[in-house]
Write a protein that holds these residues in place. Sequence first.
Motif, PDB file in Angstrom:
ATOM      1  N   GLU A 100      -5.539  -9.578   1.018  1.00 35.16           N
ATOM      2  CA  GLU A 100      -4.793  -8.578   1.434  1.00 35.16           C
ATOM      3  C   GLU A 100      -4.300  -9.125   2.871  1.00 35.16           C
ATOM      4  O   GLU A 100      -4.764 -10.046   3.398  1.00 35.16           O
ATOM      5  N   THR A 124      -1.225  -6.271  -1.001  1.00 30.63           N
ATOM      6  CA  THR A 124      -2.247  -6.754  -1.861  1.00 30.63           C
ATOM      7  C   THR A 124      -1.674  -7.687  -3.087  1.00 30.63           C
ATOM      8  O   THR A 124      -0.855  -7.269  -3.620  1.00 30.63           O
ATOM      9  N   LYS A 164      -9.060  -9.946  -4.922  1.00 32.64           N
ATOM     10  CA  LYS A 164      -7.816  -9.303  -4.177  1.00 32.64           C
ATOM     11  C   LYS A 164      -7.464 -10.388  -2.799  1.00 32.64           C
ATOM     12  O   LYS A 164      -8.580 -10.605  -2.106  1.00 32.64           O
ATOM     13  N   ASP A 186      -1.832  -7.905   6.221  1.00 33.64           N
ATOM     14  CA  ASP A 186      -1.243  -6.833   7.001  1.00 33.64           C
ATOM     15  C   ASP A 186       0.264  -7.291   7.453  1.00 33.64           C
ATOM     16  O   ASP A 186       0.224  -8.618   7.737  1.00 33.64           O
ATOM     17  N   THR A 221       2.540  -1.964   7.062  1.00 35.21           N
ATOM     18  CA  THR A 221       1.800  -1.560   5.694  1.00 35.21           C
ATOM     19  C   THR A 221       0.863  -2.748   5.460  1.00 35.21           C
ATOM     20  O   THR A 221       0.592  -3.802   6.149  1.00 35.21           O
ATOM     21  N   VAL A 222       0.132  -2.462   4.196  1.00 38.34           N
ATOM     22  CA  VAL A 222      -0.834  -3.737   3.815  1.00 38.34           C
ATOM     23  C   VAL A 222      -0.106  -4.040   2.408  1.00 38.34           C
ATOM     24  O   VAL A 222       0.242  -3.274   1.611  1.00 38.34           O
ATOM     25  N   ALA A 280       0.791  -1.183   0.089  1.00 36.54           N
ATOM     26  CA  ALA A 280      -0.046  -0.095  -0.034  1.00 36.54           C
ATOM     27  C   ALA A 280       0.849   1.263   0.049  1.00 36.54           C
ATOM     28  O   ALA A 280       0.578   2.330  -0.614  1.00 36.54           O
ATOM     29  N   ASN A 281       2.214   1.164   0.576  1.00 34.72           N
ATOM     30  CA  ASN A 281       3.001   2.215   0.660  1.00 34.72           C
ATOM     31  C   ASN A 281       4.155   1.932   0.108  1.00 34.72           C
ATOM     32  O   ASN A 281       4.930   1.197   0.785  1.00 34.72           O
TER      33      ASN A 281
END
Length: 290
Positions: A275, A265, A273, A277, A262-263, A232-233
């Motif tokens: 996901e 995916t 999807k 953690d 962050t996550v 995600a980041n």
Amino acid sequence: MTNIFRKLFGGIDLTWPKLIIAAVIAGAVTAVIALIPALHYTSFIGITTTFEIWILFGIMIIMNSRSPIDSAAKCFVFFLISQPLVYLIQVPFSIYGWALFGYYKYWFIWTILCIPMGFVGYYMKQDKWWGLLILAPMILLTAYSYLLYFSDFMFSYPRYILLSLFCAAAMILYPVAVFRDKKIQTTGAVLGACAVIVCTVMCLLNKPVYSADIISNNEEHRFDDTYTVEFANPKYGDVAIVYNQQFEDYVIHADFRHSGDTVMTITAPNGEKMEYDIHIERDTYKLNRK
């Protein structure tokens, strides 16, 4: 500051009772730090694994000793008490039990080496230029710690900043604290500053990366090169699906560049999807499916 240096590095009446009490306190504090998980990825952990704080203790003992033999004996006894105590206190709380003392072998070798190092180190008190040669190995060991912890600081900012600053300051200030001759102090401080600059540039040119295969194909996770994966980041690093020759299957490979959360995916060709953690540390990670 000069008065503080003179007090700590030559102005203490270092009796044997004081030395023994200091050794017990140092060992106990180190053990407690090692037992607290919240401190494991902070500046406090340095005393449990690397030399920089113990070098400070050693130099202070040398500079407050009364003779080469006194210096060698006190350095040896200080580490002979403090290092085993670090492990002894941890034994009741460790899954390894008494086997934890297997790690002491490494520190025991350094404890034996304290005898010649303490003896030779005492001659720094003669305030001669060649005293810098005696001090040099201690600065080099501190420089090695600086390389480790400044790199960790870059990976885990702002953690490790205190330990990085300590190592950098020690490399510059040890000659100022140990010697009284202004020329020797200046020369040593300049050499220490140059060492800090070189180590800093080395770290900046070789930014830390922690690489790992974090997911392989199994009943829970199925994917191939038609899938995509991303963080995600993106500041936390790069992640990709690659074919692993050893496993003869696809894995998700990550090059982590920053600690934190962050996550991740995984996207299937049909848009479905998965996901996760992910918590990242300098040398480990934890992954949980959402």
